[in-house]
Write an enzyme that holds these catalytic residues in place. Structure first.
Site, short mmCIF file in Angstrom:
data_model
loop_
_atom_site.label_atom_id
_atom_site.label_comp_id
_atom_site.label_asym_id
_atom_site.label_seq_id
_atom_site.Cartn_x
_atom_site.Cartn_y
_atom_site.Cartn_z
N SER A 1 6.53 -0.35 10.19
CA SER A 1 5.16 -0.27 9.68
C SER A 1 4.91 1.15 9.19
O SER A 1 5.38 2.12 9.81
CB SER A 1 4.17 -0.60 10.80
OG SER A 1 2.87 -0.22 10.42
N GLU B 1 5.76 -11.63 7.14
CA GLU B 1 5.26 -12.32 8.34
C GLU B 1 4.71 -11.31 9.35
O GLU B 1 3.97 -11.70 10.26
CB GLU B 1 6.38 -13.15 8.97
CG GLU B 1 6.78 -14.34 8.11
CD GLU B 1 7.83 -15.20 8.78
OE1 GLU B 1 8.34 -14.83 9.86
OE2 GLU B 1 8.16 -16.26 8.20
N LYS B 2 5.05 -10.05 9.19
CA LYS B 2 4.50 -8.99 10.04
C LYS B 2 2.97 -9.10 10.09
O LYS B 2 2.36 -8.87 11.13
CB LYS B 2 4.96 -7.65 9.49
CG LYS B 2 4.10 -6.46 9.78
CD LYS B 2 4.41 -5.88 11.13
CE LYS B 2 3.85 -4.49 11.34
NZ LYS B 2 2.43 -4.36 11.04
N GLY C 1 11.15 -2.80 5.54
CA GLY C 1 10.41 -4.07 5.55
C GLY C 1 9.95 -4.44 4.15
O GLY C 1 10.13 -5.57 3.69
N HIS C 2 9.35 -3.47 3.45
CA HIS C 2 8.94 -3.73 2.07
C HIS C 2 10.16 -4.07 1.20
O HIS C 2 10.10 -4.96 0.35
CB HIS C 2 8.26 -2.49 1.48
CG HIS C 2 7.02 -2.05 2.18
ND1 HIS C 2 6.96 -0.90 2.95
CD2 HIS C 2 5.78 -2.60 2.24
CE1 HIS C 2 5.73 -0.75 3.43
NE2 HIS C 2 5.00 -1.77 3.03
N MET D 1 0.84 -1.20 0.00
CA MET D 1 0.00 0.00 0.00
C MET D 1 0.88 1.25 0.00
O MET D 1 0.39 2.35 0.29
CB MET D 1 -0.94 0.00 1.21
CG MET D 1 -1.93 -1.17 1.17
SD MET D 1 -3.42 -0.84 2.09
CE MET D 1 -2.77 -0.54 3.72
N ALA E 1 4.04 3.96 1.08
CA ALA E 1 4.74 4.45 2.27
C ALA E 1 5.82 3.43 2.62
O ALA E 1 5.91 2.93 3.73
CB ALA E 1 3.78 4.69 3.44
N LEU E 2 6.64 3.16 1.62
CA LEU E 2 7.57 2.02 1.70
C LEU E 2 8.68 2.27 2.71
O LEU E 2 9.12 3.39 2.92
CB LEU E 2 8.15 1.76 0.31
CG LEU E 2 7.12 1.44 -0.78
CD1 LEU E 2 7.81 1.18 -2.12
CD2 LEU E 2 6.25 0.25 -0.40
N GLN F 1 -2.74 -12.37 7.55
CA GLN F 1 -2.90 -12.11 6.12
C GLN F 1 -2.14 -13.15 5.29
O GLN F 1 -2.67 -13.70 4.31
CB GLN F 1 -2.36 -10.71 5.81
CG GLN F 1 -2.22 -10.38 4.32
CD GLN F 1 -1.81 -8.94 4.11
OE1 GLN F 1 -2.64 -8.05 4.19
NE2 GLN F 1 -0.54 -8.70 3.85
P1 AMP Z 1 1.57 -2.93 3.45
O1 AMP Z 1 2.10 -1.87 2.54
O2 AMP Z 1 1.54 -2.54 4.88
O3 AMP Z 1 0.26 -3.51 2.94
O4 AMP Z 1 2.61 -4.12 3.38
C1 AMP Z 1 2.96 -4.69 2.16
C2 AMP Z 1 3.72 -5.96 2.43
O5 AMP Z 1 4.88 -5.66 3.19
C3 AMP Z 1 2.90 -6.97 3.26
O6 AMP Z 1 3.15 -8.28 2.76
C4 AMP Z 1 3.45 -6.78 4.64
O7 AMP Z 1 3.31 -7.93 5.46
C5 AMP Z 1 4.91 -6.49 4.34
N1 AMP Z 1 5.53 -5.79 5.46
C6 AMP Z 1 5.07 -4.68 6.09
N2 AMP Z 1 5.88 -4.36 7.12
C7 AMP Z 1 6.86 -5.30 7.13
C8 AMP Z 1 8.01 -5.51 7.96
N3 AMP Z 1 8.29 -4.72 8.99
N4 AMP Z 1 8.80 -6.58 7.69
C9 AMP Z 1 8.53 -7.39 6.65
N5 AMP Z 1 7.47 -7.24 5.83
C10 AMP Z 1 6.64 -6.21 6.07
#
Ligand code: AMP
Length: 303
Positions: free
Chosen positions: A207, A170-171, A58-59, A52, A54-55, A175
């Site tokens: 996050s 895995e965060k 983790g992304h 989504m 705001a990378l 999901q």
């Molecule tokens: P989001 O943009 O929050 O929807 O996250 C996109 C992907 O990145 C999802 O598969 C999340 O689980 C993963 N993600 C988000 N935060 C982390 C993190 N701290 N470590 C690893 N993967 C993450």
């Protein structure tokens, strides 16, 4: 104890080298499919990393993992309205495509699919993908309809991009479990890869929603991963999950958390709650600090 955590305090991309080309960006389905065909023609598998935006690091770890698998990498950025409840943060969710594109360049991403809401949900869109009871518990119980929104958009992204591999963090453990269930149930020919949680130096899972925290809240938020680590160690050591989770919940409130939506030991695959540790399990938590809701989880294996 800290050894079971994956810390990532460096700024995103700090260990990466800048490549000469910018990530290609496409916004329409046909253009996306044409670009994917070109990537495929160049050889190797195609991997999808749905986000989504705001990378953060983790992304980036998902993209790095995909590249390590020898894949061409397509990322998507789509703030999916269907996975937000009416009282949730859809309107204020951070949107920062320019800086996201810089990070994707640094990470060596090959393609960015960044559609408008109407491209994904054109007028008349009526289909919903729902993955049974695993989507009704934990996050699903507190965010009704959330996982239907997630699986519907991920199913669409799978059909548009038709990746060989899709990577999820895995965060968001529930999901990941739900996407695995959907992929198996629908015979989707896609390998689902879970990537360990990337954490800040104090253990807080990275996050996009951490951006909402005030300085004081950000400091206090470190109590969350500490509670997970302590509880996991105690349960693995034979303590009663109920007792230790109650004690750690009290500590979190004392540390400045406002409330907990859940703090549960559950079967790692089905997410059925476990009164005792008798199989591979996961401790999962959702807690509020100020107006921000944080989620996290950790593995708890039977001794
Ligand atoms: P989001 O943009 O929050 O929807 O996250 C996109 C992907 O990145 C999802 O598969 C999340 O689980 C993963 N993600 C988000 N935060 C982390 C993190 N701290 N470590 C690893 N993967 C993450």
């Amino acid at each position: 104890m800290a050894g079971i955590f994956c810390f990532g305090g460096k700024p995103a991309g700090s260990s990466m080298t800048l490549r000469g080309k910018s990530v290609e960006i496409v916004r329409e389905v046909d253009a996306c499919r044409a670009m994917i065909a070109r990537l495929r023609a160049a050889g190797g598998p195609v991997a999808l990393v749905p986000t989504m935006g705001a990378l953060h690091a983790g992304h980036m770890s998902l993209i790095t993992r995909a590249r390590a698998m020898g894949a061409k990498v397509a990322a998507s950025i789509f703030v999916n309205p269907k996975q937000f409840g009416p009282q949730e943060d859809f309107g204020r969710y951070p949107r920062q495509e320019a800086s996201d594109r810089e990070l994707l360049d640094l990470a060596g991403c090959d393609l960015l699919f960044a559609p408008a809401p109407d491209t994904i949900y054109p007028p008349g869109f009526a289909t919903n993908i729902a993955v049974g009871t695993i989507g009704d518990t934990l996050e699903g119980a507190h965010r009704p309809g959330h996982f239907d929104g997630v699986t519907t958009v991920v199913c669409k992204l799978f059909n548009i991009i038709q990746p060989d591999i899709a990577l999820f963090g895995e965060k968001d453990w529930q999901q990941l479990a739900i996407i695995r269930r959907m992929t198996t149930d629908l015979d989707l020919p896609i390998k689902i890869v879970g990537v360990p949680t990337m954490r800040d130096r104090d253990g807080l899972a990275l996050s996009s929603r951490n951006n909402y925290l005030s300085t004081a809240e950000r400091t206090a938020a470190a109590a969350l991963p500490q509670a997970l680590l302590r509880a996991a160690a105690a349960i693995r050591g034979g303590e009663s999950p109920d007792r230790i989770l109650a004690a750690e919940s009290t500590r979190l409130i004392d540390a400045g958390f406002a409330s907990m939506d859940y703090f549960t030991l559950a079967d790692a695959q089905t997410l059925v709650p476990l009164p005792i540790l008798d199989r591979p399990a996961r401790l999962l938590i959702a807690a509020r600090i100020g107006t921000t809701r944080l989620i996290d989880n950790i593995a708890v294996s039977a001794p």
